[in-house]
Structure formats: structure tokens, C-alpha cells
Write an enzyme that holds these catalytic residues in place. Structure first.
Site, PDB file in Angstrom:
ATOM      1  N   ASP A  82       0.849  -1.207   0.000  1.00 28.70           N
ATOM      2  CA  ASP A  82       0.000   0.000   0.000  1.00 28.70           C
ATOM      3  C   ASP A  82       0.878   1.248   0.000  1.00 28.70           C
ATOM      4  OD1 ASP A  82       0.810  -0.531   2.690  1.00 28.70           O
ATOM      5  OD2 ASP A  82      -0.788   0.753   3.456  1.00 28.70           O
ATOM      6  N   GLU A 146       0.202  -1.184   5.713  1.00 31.06           N
ATOM      7  CA  GLU A 146       1.253  -0.642   6.582  1.00 31.06           C
ATOM      8  C   GLU A 146       1.035   0.835   6.862  1.00 31.06           C
ATOM      9  OE1 GLU A 146       5.078   1.361   7.595  1.00 31.06           O
ATOM     10  OE2 GLU A 146       3.760   1.705   5.883  1.00 31.06           O
TER      11      GLU A 146
HETATM   12  C1  LIG Z   1      23.569  10.574  11.348  1.00 31.59           C
HETATM   13  C2  LIG Z   1      22.502  10.082  10.539  1.00 31.59           C
HETATM   14  C3  LIG Z   1      21.681  11.144   9.768  1.00 31.59           C
HETATM   15  C4  LIG Z   1      20.395  10.521   9.387  1.00 31.59           C
HETATM   16  C5  LIG Z   1      19.375  11.400   8.779  1.00 31.59           C
HETATM   17  C6  LIG Z   1      18.008  10.742   8.837  1.00 31.59           C
HETATM   18  C7  LIG Z   1      17.513  10.376   7.513  1.00 31.59           C
HETATM   19  C8  LIG Z   1      16.229   9.618   7.572  1.00 31.59           C
HETATM   20  C9  LIG Z   1      16.270   8.492   6.646  1.00 31.59           C
HETATM   21  C10 LIG Z   1      15.260   7.716   6.384  1.00 31.59           C
HETATM   22  C11 LIG Z   1      13.968   7.805   7.059  1.00 31.59           C
HETATM   23  C12 LIG Z   1      12.872   7.292   6.198  1.00 31.59           C
HETATM   24  C13 LIG Z   1      11.784   6.756   7.020  1.00 31.59           C
HETATM   25  C14 LIG Z   1      11.080   5.724   6.197  1.00 31.59           C
HETATM   26  C15 LIG Z   1      10.123   4.930   6.996  1.00 31.59           C
HETATM   27  C16 LIG Z   1       8.806   5.031   6.339  1.00 31.59           C
HETATM   28  C17 LIG Z   1       7.799   4.165   6.953  1.00 31.59           C
HETATM   29  C18 LIG Z   1       6.496   4.909   7.041  1.00 31.59           C
HETATM   30  O1  LIG Z   1       6.178   5.762   6.265  1.00 31.59           O
HETATM   31  N1  LIG Z   1       5.722   4.570   8.051  1.00 31.59           N
HETATM   32  C19 LIG Z   1       4.520   5.269   8.421  1.00 31.59           C
HETATM   33  C20 LIG Z   1       3.651   4.293   9.148  1.00 31.59           C
HETATM   34  C21 LIG Z   1       2.335   4.864   9.483  1.00 31.59           C
HETATM   35  C22 LIG Z   1       1.540   3.931  10.337  1.00 31.59           C
HETATM   36  C23 LIG Z   1       0.216   4.545  10.706  1.00 31.59           C
HETATM   37  N2  LIG Z   1       0.260   5.186  11.937  1.00 31.59           N
HETATM   38  C24 LIG Z   1       4.882   6.431   9.330  1.00 31.59           C
HETATM   39  O2  LIG Z   1       5.873   6.351  10.060  1.00 31.59           O
HETATM   40  O3  LIG Z   1       4.160   7.426   9.302  1.00 31.59           O
HETATM   41 ZN   LIG Z   2       6.762   2.271   4.014  1.00 30.26          ZN
HETATM   42 ZN   LIG Z   3       5.198   5.314   4.185  1.00 27.96          ZN
END
Ligand SMILES: CCCCCCCC/C=C\CCCCCCCC(=O)N[C@@H](CCCCN)C(=O)O
Ligand SMILES: [Zn+2]
Ligand SMILES: [Zn+2]
Length: 458
Positions: A82, A146
Site C-alpha cells: 500500500d 502498513e
Molecule cells: C547521522 C545520521 C543522519 C540521518 C538522517 C536521517 C535520515 C532519515 C532516513 C530515512 C527515514 C525514512 C523513514 C522511512 C520509513 C517510512 C515508513 C512509514 O512511512 N511509516 C509510516 C507508518 C504509518 C503507520 C500509521 N500510523 C509512518 O511512520 O508514518
Molecule cells: Zn513504508
Molecule cells: Zn510510508
């Protein structure tokens, strides 16, 4: 692999609008079509005798790949089909066109997370076509909800596997990347494998006041009271948890990649910790790594232009730092709001997840590390870190204590913005490399603890 090219299978997948709109709103037609689609483009996966396929919660998919050596504990690869909504506005190409242009596949889900769904199945299809028989059993769990918490997909798959007595060596899910350009002065990319993820709270604040005629307004209305409360929350960041977090470990591993004097500063965080934590919180992305974040995401009030509003509501989305709990954050929030006219309703809350092992004995972590070194030889640093978003993997803590969140893709700040934003896209090369990564990873998981070169090359 049917008649489609390697990237053709992804463009076809992007074209199917498997959008999760809201808590109970999913596009069932698109999800059913997606199920048919993967059957048609990965025929070998679906006809191989030692690959069992089950549909769970109507639209999620569970594959059980039976290995030849039952003494090896199985593992699981996760992804979700999704996507979040994508209105056409602002996109260079329509978000569900699945257009391939200038070496990129464009559209919603190209990074989050149809890339992983398709790459996992494509890697398995290729291995099966080469008559590869895995030694270690593994599961592939593809959730369909998800983006709205995974209650009908991941949660049901987890319960089913638990009922079958399955215990997993480790899980690999989405969540972190090979990061490029996130830290000023650090030119080289580095891979972060997330060994934990932040918690989350959706909190509704509500203020009720007596309605009346707007020609003689009271000194404060529900809107004014609520606006002041949410403004206080936005203006008062949660405490900086740098000292207690994993980030210290991550930075120490990165230290020698920086030029002088940053390398010295990062190697001596016992002395320079306060300075470093202040620098980190200046940037809004890295700020999310040192504290519970506060995002005002919804605000509703008012019924008519000349009526004093009887009720005002706001929703605040907090992402809870792994060094805090939901309860601790709620206490802090109440103290900041400090107004008993404001009611608190916790809509949903999850604590941060436990930290998975990343030592030399940690099989899943070491396999990821080994495969990163092989597929991305230019990446010198592989370090454990925190996932700032939530993933389906949190539904599987009953099956393993080793959960790793890593997408074998480069991510820069601009592509980070595109996740849930506009102009999400993946380069053809990056997608092909992701397939290669999984292709190698599955074979590496079959080798004995001391890694030996694998048999098949893509
Ligand atoms: C020293 C290190 C520097 C790092 C910088 C951070 C960079 C961040 C990198 C990646 C983060 C991406 C996050 C991806 C996860 C996505 C999962 C997602 O979208 N999940 C949703 C789930 C929602 C569930 C319903 N409540 C969310 O979190 O919103
Ligand atoms: Zn995701
Ligand atoms: Zn997402």
C-alpha cells in the site's frame, strides 16, 4: 518472468493505485488487482513446489520458502504494497502513471515501498529460474495496510506464524538507507541499519466553549484557547535525548570519515557531546534523531462565519524518542499545555521498539553488513541507527528480537522529502541494484557463519 522487462514490472506495479486513505479506507479493487499482477509477472515464484503462497487479511501475501536444511532457523523479508495518497498537484509526472523517463521510474511507491515488494519477488524469481534451492527457510511477508498501522496485514501474519510455532532468526524491513548528503562536511555516503524505531502518539486536543453570536464574542473562544495550546507545544521542543541514544554510537562509527577537526570532536563526545547535539538539532531532519518530535497535523473548528465555535480540535503526531516512553511524553505535553480547559484524547500510541543486536554474533545484522560491502563496495561505513518512521516490523516482536530496517538504496535529503511527498522516483540503476542486493542476501543467508562467496552471479 512473464514478458515484462526488469523495470517494466515496477512501472506496472506503480500504475495500480493501492492507496491507504485513512484508518479503514483502502482501495480494495487496486489491492486485488495487485495480487493478480504479482501472480502474472512472477510465475516461477507461484508455481515452485517449495514456495507456499497464502493470502492473509484478504490482500496481504505470505510466502514460505522451504529450505533444504531444517536445522537452520528461518528469517523473514518484509515489504508493503500500500501507498499513501498522492494528489496530482506538484508532480512532474502523474503519480500513478508509472512512467519511466530519463533513467528514472516515477510515481508513488517507488521508494516506499513497492520497490521492495517487487525487488524481493524479482530476486526470488531469478534465483528459482537458476534452479537455486535455499538451505535456510525464509518467509516473505507483504503487508497491504502498513500506512494505516498494519492491523489487517502484518498483525494477522504475525499471529498466524506465532500459532504455527515459528521463531525467526531475524527480520529485514524498510526503514533506513545509504544516506548521502545529510551531514554537512561528510561527502561520503554511509549505510545506517536501523536497529530500533521511534514510538508514535496521535493525540487529539479538544476545547469546548459555549456557542453564541459572533457580534458579542467572549474574551477567548475555543479556537483561541486551542491555538495557544498547540502553539506552546510547537514552540517548546521535547528534551534533547542525545546523551542517552544510539546516535552517539552511530556518530562514533562515522568519526574517522570526517576531516579535521570534526573527526576529533566526534571521537570525543564525552567532551564535545553538548556542542554536537546543539548542531544536530539545528537541522530539521537530524533534529528528529535527538528528540521526540511534535508535528501539528490536523486542526478543525468552526461551523459558520458568525457563530462562536462550540468546539475546536487539533491532532498532534509525536514520534517518541527511543530513550522515552509514551507515558513520559504525555506527562511533558500536559505540563506544557498547562490549561485544564484543554482535553486530551490519545487516539493511538506505541512505545519505541527494543534495540536489536548489532554485535559480531548478530546474524541478520552481519549478513546485511556483508551484502552491503559486496554490492556497495564504495560505502565504507555501516552503522546501527534509529528509524524515525514506523514500520510493519513492529508487529513481529513476538517472533524475534532481531529486527533490522534497511533499504539497499541511496537516499539524499531531496529523495527523503519525496517519501510521502511529491516527485517520488527511483533510478532504474538503483532498482536493479536493490534486486542484486536481495539476490545476494538470500544466498549469503545460506552460507555458514564464516561468509564464503556465493554461487550465482546476476
Ligand atoms: C547521522 C545520521 C543522519 C540521518 C538522517 C536521517 C535520515 C532519515 C532516513 C530515512 C527515514 C525514512 C523513514 C522511512 C520509513 C517510512 C515508513 C512509514 O512511512 N511509516 C509510516 C507508518 C504509518 C503507520 C500509521 N500510523 C509512518 O511512520 O508514518
Ligand atoms: Zn513504508
Ligand atoms: Zn510510508
Amino acid at each position: 518472468m512473464g514478458r515484462k522487462s526488469c523495470t517494466g514490472v515496477v512501472t506496472g506495479a506503480i500504475h495500480i493505485p493501492t492507496v491507504s486513505f485513512g484508518p479503514k479506507e483502502i482501495n480494495t479493487t487496486a489491492l486485488a488487482e495487485f495480487g493478480e499482477y504479482i501472480r502474472s509477472v512472477f510465475p516461477t515464484v507461484f508455481k515452485t513446489s517449495f514456495v507456499q503462497h497464502e493470502v492473509i487479511g484478504e490482500y496481504s501475501h505470505l510466502f514460505t520458502v522451504q529450505g533444504s536444511d531444517p536445522s537452520l532457523q528461518p528469517y523473514m523479508l518484509l515489504a508493503h504494497s500500500d501507498v499513501v495518497p498522492a494528489p496530482d498537484e506538484g508532480w512532474e509526472v502523474p503519480p500513478f502513471s508509472g512512467l519511466e523517463r530519463d533513467g528514472f521510474i516515477h510515481g508513488r511507491g517507488t521508494l516506499d515501498n513497492k520497490n521492495s515488494v517487487m525487488a524481493i519477488l524479482q530476486a526470488l524469481e531469478l534465483l528459482l529460474l537458476r534452479n537455486y534451492i535455499p538451505r535456510r527457510s525464509f518467509f516473505i511477508a507483504l503487508g497491504h495496510d502498513e500506512e494505516i498501522s498494519g492491523h489487517n496485514g502484518a498483525q494477522k501474519i504475525s499471529a498466524l506464524l506465532q500459532a504455527r510455532g515459528v521463531q525467526l532468526a531475524f527480520i529485514v524491513d524498510e526503514g533506513n538507507f545509504i544516506l548521502d548528503g545529510f551531514i554537512p562536511n561528510l561527502k561520503k555516503p554511509f549505510a545506517i541499519i536501523a536497529v530500533t524505531e521511534k514510538g508514535a502518539i496521535n493525540l487529539m486536543l479538544q476545547v469546548n466553549t459555549t456557542p453564541g453570536h459572533s457580534s458579542a464574542p467572549p474574551k477567548e473562544t475555543s479556537i483561541g484557547i486551542l491555538a495557544a495550546a498547540v502553539s506552546r507545544l510547537e514552540q517548546t521542543p521535547m528534551p534533547n535525548m542525545f546523551g542517552s541514544g544510539l546516535l552517539k554510537m552511530t556518530l562514533q562509527e562515522l568519526a574517522h570519515e570526517f576531516p579535521f577537526p570534526t573527526n576529533i570532536i566526534l571521537s570525543n563526545l564525552w567532551l564535545f557531546g553538548p556542542l554536537v547535539s546543539r548542531l544536530i538539532e539545528r537541522n530539521y531532519i537530524t533534529n528528529a534523531l535527538v528528540r521526540t518530535t511534535t508535528a501539528l497535523t490536523m486542526f478543525n473548528a468552526g461551523v459558520k462565519v458568525n457563530v462562536i465555535p462550540p468546539v475546536a480540535q487539533a491532532i498532534i503526531n509525536f514520534r517518541v524518542d527511543p530513550a522515552q516512553t509514551v507515558q513520559e511524553v504525555l506527562e511533558l505535553v500536559k505540563n506544557i499545555v498547562a490549561d485544564n480547559r484543554v482535553q486530551f484524547h490519545v487516539l493511538s500510541a506505541i512505545d519505541p521498539l527494543p534495540v536489536s543486536p548489532s554485535d559480531h554474533q548478530a546474524l541478520g545484522y552481519q549478513l546485511l553488513r556483508q551484502t552491503i560491502r559486496s554490492v556497495f563496495p564504495e560505502v565504507n561505513i555501516v552503522a546501527p541507527g534509529v528509524c524515525i518512521g514506523n514500520t510493519d516490523s513492529r508487529h513481529y516482536t513476538n517472533l524475534t528480537t532481531s529486527i533490522y530496517r534497511f533499504n539497499p538504496l541511496y537516499l539524499n535529503p531531496q529523495s527523503f522529502q519525496s517519501i510521502h511527498g511529491i516527485n517520488e522516483k527511483i533510478s532504474v540503476r538503483a532498482y536493479e541494484t536493490q534486486v542484486k542486493f536481495i539476490f545476494e542476501f538470500i544466498q549469503n543467508a545460506d552460507t555458514d557463519q564464516e561468509p564464503v562467496p556465493h554461487l550465482h552471479e546476476l
